[in-house]
Design an enzyme around this catalytic site. Structure first.
Site, PDB file in Angstrom:
ATOM      1  N   ARG A  81      -4.755  10.739   4.774  1.00 42.06           N
ATOM      2  CA  ARG A  81      -3.614  11.638   4.964  1.00 42.06           C
ATOM      3  C   ARG A  81      -2.554  11.454   3.883  1.00 42.06           C
ATOM      4  O   ARG A  81      -1.881  12.400   3.509  1.00 42.06           O
ATOM      5  CB  ARG A  81      -2.982  11.392   6.330  1.00 42.06           C
ATOM      6  CG  ARG A  81      -3.919  11.653   7.489  1.00 42.06           C
ATOM      7  CD  ARG A  81      -3.152  11.566   8.764  1.00 42.06           C
ATOM      8  NE  ARG A  81      -2.088  12.550   8.780  1.00 42.06           N
ATOM      9  CZ  ARG A  81      -2.225  13.807   9.140  1.00 42.06           C
ATOM     10  NH1 ARG A  81      -3.377  14.246   9.533  1.00 42.06           N
ATOM     11  NH2 ARG A  81      -1.206  14.638   9.102  1.00 42.06           N
ATOM     12  N   ASP A 102       4.943   0.735  11.926  1.00 39.29           N
ATOM     13  CA  ASP A 102       3.725   0.085  11.432  1.00 39.29           C
ATOM     14  C   ASP A 102       3.602  -1.366  11.891  1.00 39.29           C
ATOM     15  O   ASP A 102       2.595  -2.023  11.611  1.00 39.29           O
ATOM     16  CB  ASP A 102       3.664   0.166   9.891  1.00 39.29           C
ATOM     17  CG  ASP A 102       3.468   1.590   9.406  1.00 39.29           C
ATOM     18  OD1 ASP A 102       3.053   2.449  10.211  1.00 39.29           O
ATOM     19  OD2 ASP A 102       3.737   1.852   8.217  1.00 39.29           O
ATOM     20  N   LYS A 148       0.844  -1.214   0.000  1.00 35.44           N
ATOM     21  CA  LYS A 148       0.000   0.000   0.000  1.00 35.44           C
ATOM     22  C   LYS A 148       0.870   1.252   0.000  1.00 35.44           C
ATOM     23  O   LYS A 148       0.633   2.185  -0.766  1.00 35.44           O
ATOM     24  CB  LYS A 148      -0.895  -0.011   1.254  1.00 35.44           C
ATOM     25  CG  LYS A 148      -1.522   1.349   1.568  1.00 35.44           C
ATOM     26  CD  LYS A 148      -2.326   1.343   2.844  1.00 35.44           C
ATOM     27  CE  LYS A 148      -1.538   1.549   4.114  1.00 35.44           C
ATOM     28  NZ  LYS A 148      -1.292   2.937   4.512  1.00 35.44           N
ATOM     29  N   ASN A 149       1.882   1.261   0.865  1.00 33.69           N
ATOM     30  CA  ASN A 149       2.656   2.491   1.035  1.00 33.69           C
ATOM     31  C   ASN A 149       3.639   2.754  -0.103  1.00 33.69           C
ATOM     32  O   ASN A 149       4.210   3.835  -0.198  1.00 33.69           O
ATOM     33  CB  ASN A 149       3.370   2.487   2.392  1.00 33.69           C
ATOM     34  CG  ASN A 149       2.380   2.671   3.531  1.00 33.69           C
ATOM     35  OD1 ASN A 149       1.224   2.998   3.287  1.00 33.69           O
ATOM     36  ND2 ASN A 149       2.819   2.457   4.763  1.00 33.69           N
ATOM     37  N   ASP A 154       5.068  20.299   7.809  1.00 35.09           N
ATOM     38  CA  ASP A 154       6.022  21.412   7.734  1.00 35.09           C
ATOM     39  C   ASP A 154       7.280  21.077   6.925  1.00 35.09           C
ATOM     40  O   ASP A 154       7.799  21.895   6.170  1.00 35.09           O
ATOM     41  CB  ASP A 154       6.397  21.887   9.157  1.00 35.09           C
ATOM     42  CG  ASP A 154       6.929  20.754  10.024  1.00 35.09           C
ATOM     43  OD1 ASP A 154       6.469  19.604   9.856  1.00 35.09           O
ATOM     44  OD2 ASP A 154       7.808  20.991  10.877  1.00 35.09           O
ATOM     45  N   ARG A 184      -8.491  -0.442   4.906  1.00 37.35           N
ATOM     46  CA  ARG A 184      -7.664   0.577   4.257  1.00 37.35           C
ATOM     47  C   ARG A 184      -6.326  -0.009   3.833  1.00 37.35           C
ATOM     48  O   ARG A 184      -5.723   0.472   2.882  1.00 37.35           O
ATOM     49  CB  ARG A 184      -7.374   1.732   5.226  1.00 37.35           C
ATOM     50  CG  ARG A 184      -8.597   2.427   5.702  1.00 37.35           C
ATOM     51  CD  ARG A 184      -8.211   3.572   6.563  1.00 37.35           C
ATOM     52  NE  ARG A 184      -7.715   4.625   5.694  1.00 37.35           N
ATOM     53  CZ  ARG A 184      -7.881   5.912   5.925  1.00 37.35           C
ATOM     54  NH1 ARG A 184      -8.498   6.312   6.997  1.00 37.35           N
ATOM     55  NH2 ARG A 184      -7.421   6.805   5.099  1.00 37.35           N
ATOM     56  N   ARG A 195       0.633  14.837  12.890  1.00 41.18           N
ATOM     57  CA  ARG A 195       1.294  14.520  11.616  1.00 41.18           C
ATOM     58  C   ARG A 195       1.382  15.778  10.751  1.00 41.18           C
ATOM     59  O   ARG A 195       0.662  15.931   9.772  1.00 41.18           O
ATOM     60  CB  ARG A 195       0.553  13.388  10.895  1.00 41.18           C
ATOM     61  CG  ARG A 195       0.643  12.092  11.681  1.00 41.18           C
ATOM     62  CD  ARG A 195      -0.053  10.973  11.003  1.00 41.18           C
ATOM     63  NE  ARG A 195       0.683  10.450   9.867  1.00 41.18           N
ATOM     64  CZ  ARG A 195       0.215   9.483   9.078  1.00 41.18           C
ATOM     65  NH1 ARG A 195      -0.971   8.967   9.302  1.00 41.18           N
ATOM     66  NH2 ARG A 195       0.937   9.043   8.068  1.00 41.18           N
ATOM     67  N   PRO A 196       2.293  16.684  11.145  1.00 42.05           N
ATOM     68  CA  PRO A 196       2.411  17.933  10.392  1.00 42.05           C
ATOM     69  C   PRO A 196       3.021  17.704   9.010  1.00 42.05           C
ATOM     70  O   PRO A 196       3.562  16.627   8.726  1.00 42.05           O
ATOM     71  CB  PRO A 196       3.355  18.767  11.260  1.00 42.05           C
ATOM     72  CG  PRO A 196       4.148  17.779  12.039  1.00 42.05           C
ATOM     73  CD  PRO A 196       3.305  16.543  12.204  1.00 42.05           C
ATOM     74  N   CYS A 228      -4.697  13.310  13.735  1.00 39.72           N
ATOM     75  CA  CYS A 228      -4.754  11.914  13.316  1.00 39.72           C
ATOM     76  C   CYS A 228      -4.629  11.061  14.557  1.00 39.72           C
ATOM     77  O   CYS A 228      -3.917  11.420  15.496  1.00 39.72           O
ATOM     78  CB  CYS A 228      -3.597  11.645  12.365  1.00 39.72           C
ATOM     79  SG  CYS A 228      -3.361   9.934  11.967  1.00 39.72           S
TER      80      CYS A 228
END
Ligand code: EPU
Length: 418
Positions: free
Chosen positions: A91, A306, A22-23, A123, A398, A120-121, A115
């Protein structure tokens, strides 16, 4: 809303096919926006997050098809505004930012909110893009990014938690079209980042050093189409590894790539697991008794965050005291209170779960809070006495393709109740 009903006690054995990652697939799908030409991606897992991403691509102007694990895209023109309703659901949709900026010179994306796994910025994504020449401002919940011209530079992309995976992806994708050479220092080295870079190279990008902390990208005038097969999902493989171990079973992870899981394999072996890697996959056999563990999550090649929740489930029924420290998302421990409801003895000290292994868990109705937390609850349910009902299963859908069917094929008593 669906729930998974698991009756604990079955010993799992057999072969399970590991799906595409998935990632890897999510940013690679985003990368197809970089070219007007056709891209063909194989081994794409059929997951709700992937469906969201395909919808985002379609709304941005890409012609998309998805059949039998193969996605085909063609994006002759790309819009610069991402659809809020879809973006807020996932996200990871932030990874369209780099490609849109590179293609359109401007992008509007809704700012990701809070989240459940922690703050979970974005920046560092914005800092990296700013260093390439893309200015951003936040207004009304949106981030507006514009650039007249992207110009390559040396960019330090570290965060206080280490490197950023999607931040590295975004800057790397934007840099493929920047003028001159971009050097990303403290780049994420995850296999998924490397898979993305491999795709970009197939599209004509000039990238070296991917998979290391220093990635060098020489901008090109345009990118072409590509054909690529997504790498196997190392987190799904690790989850099924735990499923085998927690049930005292014997499972072959068909297609899993041991090279991507060196740390997980090492840690599992240190608890006594018998693991054999081959070109075809990984054979997992549970020992008569596992032993407790001390582990810390870290960026790749460290132990992946994870897999942290799944390890908490495993250690909750492993004799001895385990200490599991979360360094990437320090408050990613929502699964602990649900595991406690099943009889686990767990204390949280700062960002460390101290787990006293118990002889038995007992089935209970539990609530999934995020993707990996739900996987941990299903794993606990496999070994708990009685029946466990895992509610809010959309979280698990998901990121795990047909998890109930795959577990059932290994002998688990698990049903999806609609
Ligand atoms: N961070 C910042 N600023 C930024 C970006 C990140 O401070 O601009 C911090 C984060 O808050 C976090 C750390 O840096 O503490 C690492 O976050 P990272 O950016 O690497 O996370 P991500 O790229 O948003 C990906 C995976 C996650 C996985 C993390 C860490 C995808 C689609 N998502 O997220 O996967 O946990 O890397 O490995 O690749 C999952 O699959 O369940 C999942 C959450």
């Amino acid at each position: 809303m669906d729930k998974l009903v698991v009756k604990g006690g079955a010993r799992l054995s057999g072969r399970v096919k590991i799906s595409g990652s998935k990632n890897s697939a999510l940013p690679i799908l985003a990368a197809t926006l970089l070219t007007p030409e056709k891209c063909v991606l194989h081994n794409v897992p059929d997951l709700s997050d992937i469906r969201f991403m395909l919808e985002i691509l379609a709304q941005l102007g890409s012609e998309v098809t998805f059949e039998n694990g193969t996605v085909t895209t063609r994006a002759p023109k790309v819009k610069s505004e991402t659809p809020y309703d879809l973006v807020r659901k996932m996200r990871a949709s932030i990874c369209v930012l780099g490609p849109i900026i590179a293609r359109c010179g401007r992008a509007t994306i809704s700012e990701p909110g809070g989240c459940v796994i922690g703050d979970r910025p974005i920046d560092i994504h914005l800092k990296g893009l700013a260093m390439l020449g893309a200015e951003s401002r936040s207004e009304g919940g949106n981030v507006y990014v514009t650039s007249k011209e992207l110009v390559g530079r040396e960019i330090f992309l570290g965060t206080k938690f280490g490197s950023t995976v999607l931040g590295t992806d975004n800057v790397m994708m934007a840099a493929t079209r920047a003028k001159g050479v971009t050097i990303i220092e403290s780049a994420a080295c995850e296999p998924e980042v490397r898979d993305l870079a491999d795709v970009l190279v197939k599209m004509g990008a000039k990238i070296v050093g991917h998979g290391t902390r220093r990635v060098e990208i020489e901008g090109v005038d345009g990118l072409g189409g590509c054909e690529h097969t997504i790498i196997p999902d190392r987190i799904e493989a690790g989850t099924f590894m735990v499923a085998g171990l927690i049930t005292g079973g014997d499972v072959f992870l068909d297609g899993a790539n041991g090279d991507h899981m060196i740390n997980v394999i090492d840690r599992m072996k240190s608890c006594g697991a018998e693991l054999k890697c081959s070109g075809e996959g990984i054979q997992v056999a549970a020992p008569r008794k596992l032993s407790s563990i001390d582990l810390v999550t870290e960026t790749y090649p460290g132990f992946p965050t994870d897999m942290q929740a799944q390890m908490c489930a495993l250690m909750s029924v492993t004799p001895g005291i385990s200490a599991i420290t979360e360094k990437i998302f320090p408050s990613r421990f929502m699964h602990l209170s649900e595991l406690r409801r099943m009889g686990a003895k767990v204390d949280l000290e700062g960002s460390t779960a101290i787990i006293h292994g118990v002889k038995e868990l007992s089935g209970a109705p539990v609530m999934a809070s995020d993707l990996r937390a739900s996987a941990a609850l299903v794993l606990a349910g496999l070994v708990a006495g009685g029946t466990t009902e895992v509610n809010r299963v959309y979280h698990i859908d998901r990121g795990y393709e047909h998890i109930d069917q795959k577990l059932r094929a290994l002998g688990a008593e698990i049903e999806r109740v609609r």
